[in-house]
Motif scaffolding. Structure first.
Motif, short mmCIF file in Angstrom:
data_model
loop_
_atom_site.label_atom_id
_atom_site.label_comp_id
_atom_site.label_asym_id
_atom_site.label_seq_id
_atom_site.Cartn_x
_atom_site.Cartn_y
_atom_site.Cartn_z
N MET A 1 -56.72 -27.16 -122.64
CA MET A 1 -55.96 -27.28 -121.40
C MET A 1 -55.57 -28.74 -121.20
O MET A 1 -56.38 -29.64 -121.33
CB MET A 1 -56.79 -26.78 -120.23
CG MET A 1 -56.10 -27.02 -118.92
SD MET A 1 -57.11 -26.70 -117.45
CE MET A 1 -58.42 -27.85 -117.62
N LYS A 2 -54.31 -28.95 -120.89
CA LYS A 2 -53.80 -30.27 -120.57
C LYS A 2 -53.26 -30.23 -119.15
O LYS A 2 -52.79 -29.21 -118.68
CB LYS A 2 -52.63 -30.65 -121.48
CG LYS A 2 -52.97 -30.80 -122.92
CD LYS A 2 -51.73 -31.16 -123.71
CE LYS A 2 -52.04 -31.26 -125.18
NZ LYS A 2 -50.85 -31.63 -125.95
N LYS A 3 -53.31 -31.40 -118.49
CA LYS A 3 -52.64 -31.53 -117.20
C LYS A 3 -51.56 -32.59 -117.35
O LYS A 3 -51.83 -33.69 -117.85
CB LYS A 3 -53.61 -31.91 -116.10
CG LYS A 3 -54.52 -30.77 -115.69
CD LYS A 3 -55.33 -31.11 -114.47
CE LYS A 3 -56.20 -29.94 -114.07
NZ LYS A 3 -57.00 -30.25 -112.87
N ILE A 4 -50.36 -32.22 -116.93
CA ILE A 4 -49.20 -33.10 -117.01
C ILE A 4 -48.65 -33.27 -115.61
O ILE A 4 -48.44 -32.30 -114.89
CB ILE A 4 -48.10 -32.49 -117.91
CG1 ILE A 4 -48.67 -32.02 -119.26
CG2 ILE A 4 -46.96 -33.48 -118.09
CD1 ILE A 4 -49.33 -33.07 -120.09
N ALA A 5 -48.41 -34.52 -115.21
CA ALA A 5 -47.89 -34.82 -113.87
C ALA A 5 -46.39 -35.10 -113.92
O ALA A 5 -45.88 -35.62 -114.91
CB ALA A 5 -48.62 -36.02 -113.27
N VAL A 6 -45.73 -34.78 -112.83
CA VAL A 6 -44.30 -35.06 -112.67
C VAL A 6 -44.07 -35.51 -111.23
O VAL A 6 -44.43 -34.78 -110.30
CB VAL A 6 -43.45 -33.79 -112.96
CG1 VAL A 6 -41.96 -34.09 -112.77
CG2 VAL A 6 -43.71 -33.26 -114.36
N PRO A 7 -43.49 -36.70 -111.02
CA PRO A 7 -43.15 -37.10 -109.65
C PRO A 7 -41.99 -36.26 -109.15
O PRO A 7 -41.07 -35.94 -109.91
CB PRO A 7 -42.77 -38.57 -109.78
CG PRO A 7 -42.34 -38.73 -111.20
CD PRO A 7 -43.10 -37.71 -111.99
N SER A 8 -42.02 -35.87 -107.88
CA SER A 8 -40.95 -35.05 -107.32
C SER A 8 -40.76 -35.37 -105.85
O SER A 8 -41.69 -35.81 -105.17
CB SER A 8 -41.29 -33.57 -107.49
OG SER A 8 -40.24 -32.74 -107.04
N ASP A 9 -39.55 -35.16 -105.38
CA ASP A 9 -39.25 -35.30 -103.96
C ASP A 9 -39.01 -33.96 -103.30
O ASP A 9 -39.10 -33.84 -102.08
CB ASP A 9 -38.02 -36.19 -103.75
CG ASP A 9 -38.30 -37.64 -104.10
OD1 ASP A 9 -39.41 -38.12 -103.80
OD2 ASP A 9 -37.41 -38.30 -104.68
N ASP A 10 -38.71 -32.93 -104.12
CA ASP A 10 -38.36 -31.63 -103.55
C ASP A 10 -39.23 -30.47 -104.05
O ASP A 10 -39.00 -29.33 -103.68
CB ASP A 10 -36.89 -31.33 -103.81
CG ASP A 10 -36.56 -31.17 -105.30
OD1 ASP A 10 -37.47 -31.24 -106.15
OD2 ASP A 10 -35.37 -30.96 -105.61
#
Length: 131
Positions: free
Chosen positions: A1-10
């Protein structure tokens, strides 16, 4: 299992800049697919200076604290973002999180799955505009 982050505004698309995003989408992945999504507040500004494995945070005049943001993403392997300053990139790397620049109009989940499949073009050209 990997966790991947993504910045988002919506809550759907990748934000243009890591430090100014409203929140982070953290995708838990299995077998090349995003199976769960968690929303985490962008921990910038206010509160105590962040700590990341003992490293002091760096407060900017505009309220960003890179170590606090890295603390928010402590369990992530990588972050896919549209833009990021080199100091933020260095703070993430110091915490074992690989920052990757992407230029895509894909929704965040599709971008994560494309990255897992090895089909998402990424770069490491960070903004030099921050001092």
């Amino acid at each position: 299992m990997k966790k991947i982050a993504v910045p988002s505004d919506d809550g759907t698309l990748i934000a243009a800049h890591f430090g100014r995003c409203a929140f982070f989408l953290v995708f838990e992945t299995e077998d090349g697919r995003a199976v769960r999504k968690e929303v985490r507040a962008n921990g910038q500004g206010g509160g105590e200076p962040g700590q990341c494995h003992g490293a002091e945070g760096h407060d900017h005049a505009h309220g960003h604290n890179h170590a606090t943001m890295a603390d928010t993403l402590y369990d992530c392997e990588a972050i896919l973002c549209g833009g990021m300053g080199w100091r933020a990139a260095d703070a993430l790397k110091a915490c074992g999180i690989e920052p990757l620049m992407v230029q895509t109009n894909l929704p965040a989940q599709e971008a994560v799955e494309a990255w897992l499949a090895g089909s998402l073009a990424t770069g490491k050209g960070f903004c030099q505009c921050h001092h």
